[in-house]
Design a protein around this motif. Structure first.
Motif, PDB file in Angstrom:
ATOM      1  N   LEU A 144       0.779  -1.364   0.250  1.00  0.00           N
ATOM      2  CA  LEU A 144      -0.140  -0.165   0.050  1.00  0.00           C
ATOM      3  C   LEU A 144       0.842   1.188   0.005  1.00  0.00           C
ATOM      4  CD1 LEU A 144      -2.739  -1.226   2.498  1.00  0.00           C
ATOM      5  CD2 LEU A 144      -2.841  -1.328  -0.041  1.00  0.00           C
ATOM      6  N   MET A 145       1.967   1.018   0.677  1.00  0.00           N
ATOM      7  CA  MET A 145       2.805   2.365   0.736  1.00  0.00           C
ATOM      8  C   MET A 145       3.478   2.441  -0.500  1.00  0.00           C
ATOM      9  SD  MET A 145       6.232   2.827   3.258  1.00  0.00           S
ATOM     10  CE  MET A 145       7.038   3.896   3.252  1.00  0.00           C
ATOM     11  N   VAL A 146       3.968   1.263  -1.316  1.00  0.00           N
ATOM     12  CA  VAL A 146       4.706   1.251  -2.447  1.00  0.00           C
ATOM     13  C   VAL A 146       3.804   1.794  -3.511  1.00  0.00           C
ATOM     14  CG1 VAL A 146       5.532  -0.223  -4.168  1.00  0.00           C
ATOM     15  CG2 VAL A 146       6.179  -0.479  -1.999  1.00  0.00           C
ATOM     16  N   THR A 147       2.476   1.472  -3.171  1.00  0.00           N
ATOM     17  CA  THR A 147       1.663   2.059  -4.615  1.00  0.00           C
ATOM     18  C   THR A 147       1.520   3.540  -4.388  1.00  0.00           C
ATOM     19  OG1 THR A 147       0.160   0.073  -4.634  1.00  0.00           O
ATOM     20  CG2 THR A 147      -0.753   2.032  -5.246  1.00  0.00           C
ATOM     21  N   ASP A 148       1.436   4.291  -3.380  1.00  0.00           N
ATOM     22  CA  ASP A 148       1.473   5.597  -3.015  1.00  0.00           C
ATOM     23  C   ASP A 148       2.779   6.350  -3.196  1.00  0.00           C
ATOM     24  OD1 ASP A 148       0.524   8.219  -1.586  1.00  0.00           O
ATOM     25  OD2 ASP A 148       2.293   7.737  -0.476  1.00  0.00           O
ATOM     26  N   PHE A 149       3.813   5.688  -3.070  1.00  0.00           N
ATOM     27  CA  PHE A 149       5.137   6.058  -3.514  1.00  0.00           C
ATOM     28  C   PHE A 149       5.304   6.137  -5.128  1.00  0.00           C
ATOM     29  CE2 PHE A 149       8.548   6.614   0.003  1.00  0.00           C
ATOM     30  CZ  PHE A 149       7.415   6.821   1.228  1.00  0.00           C
ATOM     31  N   ARG A 150       5.142   5.325  -5.604  1.00  0.00           N
ATOM     32  CA  ARG A 150       5.113   5.121  -7.229  1.00  0.00           C
ATOM     33  C   ARG A 150       4.229   6.053  -7.922  1.00  0.00           C
ATOM     34  NH1 ARG A 150       4.299  -0.551  -8.008  1.00  0.00           N
ATOM     35  NH2 ARG A 150       6.459  -0.801  -8.233  1.00  0.00           N
ATOM     36  N   LYS A 151       3.109   6.560  -7.413  1.00  0.00           N
ATOM     37  CA  LYS A 151       2.333   7.450  -7.689  1.00  0.00           C
ATOM     38  C   LYS A 151       2.985   8.578  -7.759  1.00  0.00           C
ATOM     39  CE  LYS A 151      -2.154   5.108  -7.359  1.00  0.00           C
ATOM     40  NZ  LYS A 151      -3.441   5.188  -6.683  1.00  0.00           N
ATOM     41  N   ARG A 152       3.585   9.069  -6.494  1.00  0.00           N
ATOM     42  CA  ARG A 152       4.109  10.200  -6.334  1.00  0.00           C
ATOM     43  C   ARG A 152       5.556  10.655  -6.820  1.00  0.00           C
ATOM     44  NH1 ARG A 152       4.489  11.841  -0.356  1.00  0.00           N
ATOM     45  NH2 ARG A 152       4.489   9.373   0.160  1.00  0.00           N
ATOM     46  N   PHE A 154       6.550   8.736  -9.895  1.00  0.00           N
ATOM     47  CA  PHE A 154       6.526   8.725 -11.064  1.00  0.00           C
ATOM     48  C   PHE A 154       5.411   9.263 -11.790  1.00  0.00           C
ATOM     49  CE2 PHE A 154       9.083   4.996  -9.855  1.00  0.00           C
ATOM     50  CZ  PHE A 154      10.103   5.392 -10.447  1.00  0.00           C
ATOM     51  N   GLY A 155       4.375   9.789 -11.071  1.00  0.00           N
ATOM     52  CA  GLY A 155       2.816  10.142 -11.497  1.00  0.00           C
ATOM     53  C   GLY A 155       2.113   9.118 -11.597  1.00  0.00           C
TER      54      GLY A 155
END
Length: 159
Positions: A144-152, A154-155
């Motif tokens: 869940l944290m990875v999904t958030d970090f990925r969005k922030r 890389f867009g």
């Protein structure tokens, strides 16, 4: 505690241990966010010392639940709010590898002098008096944290 004792102010005291989850500052210097950001950026995961020092990690929703129970309760504390499950830094790096990139490199750097070898909260009091203990494992919360970090980082792209 001084306000509680001296001025009879109602207080609740929580001792918060390592917490991770979405919306953390990406470059805050904490080990979980460091490893996740490094793996997403295809950088080596930096482990200090021999990687055998331990930490425990609680997912943010577990912390919030503990704080709510503390605030709603009648006990002052202090209460340790954390996950008693221990991971070595090397084990944490491997969980991040498994979650993001099994081929992510791990590099070792000299450790700082003041780095404690072990950190593990005793949550007995929180379990007994608040009926609280963490429920989200690292392997459940980390994606869940990875999904958030990925969005922030890389867009909306995956990498």
């Amino acid at each position: 505690m001084d306000y509680h004792r001296g001025a009879q102010v109602e207080v609740r005291i929580a001792r918060i241990f390592n917490t991770y989850g979405p919306r953390m500052c990406i470059d805050d210097g904490r080990v979980v966010s460091n490893f996740v950001a490094q793996a997403l950026r295809k950088e080596p995961l930096t482990v200090y010392g021999d990687g055998k020092q331990t930490r425990s990690f609680q997912y943010v929703s577990d912390l919030v639940e503990g704080l709510i129970r503390l605030m709603d309760g009648e006990h002052v504390g202090p209460f340790n709010l954390g996950n008693p499950g221990e991971f070595t830094m090397l084990e944490l790096a491997k969980v991040v590898q498994d979650t993001i990139d099994p081929n992510a490199a791990i590099v070792f750097r000299p450790n700082t002098q003041d780095d404690p070898h072990k950190r593990k909260p005793d949550i007995t009091k929180a379990k007994e008096l608040l009926g609280w203990e963490p429920t989200v494992s690292l392997r459940q919360g980390l994606p869940l944290m990875v999904t958030d970090f990925r969005k922030r980082i890389f867009g909306d792209h995956d990498s």
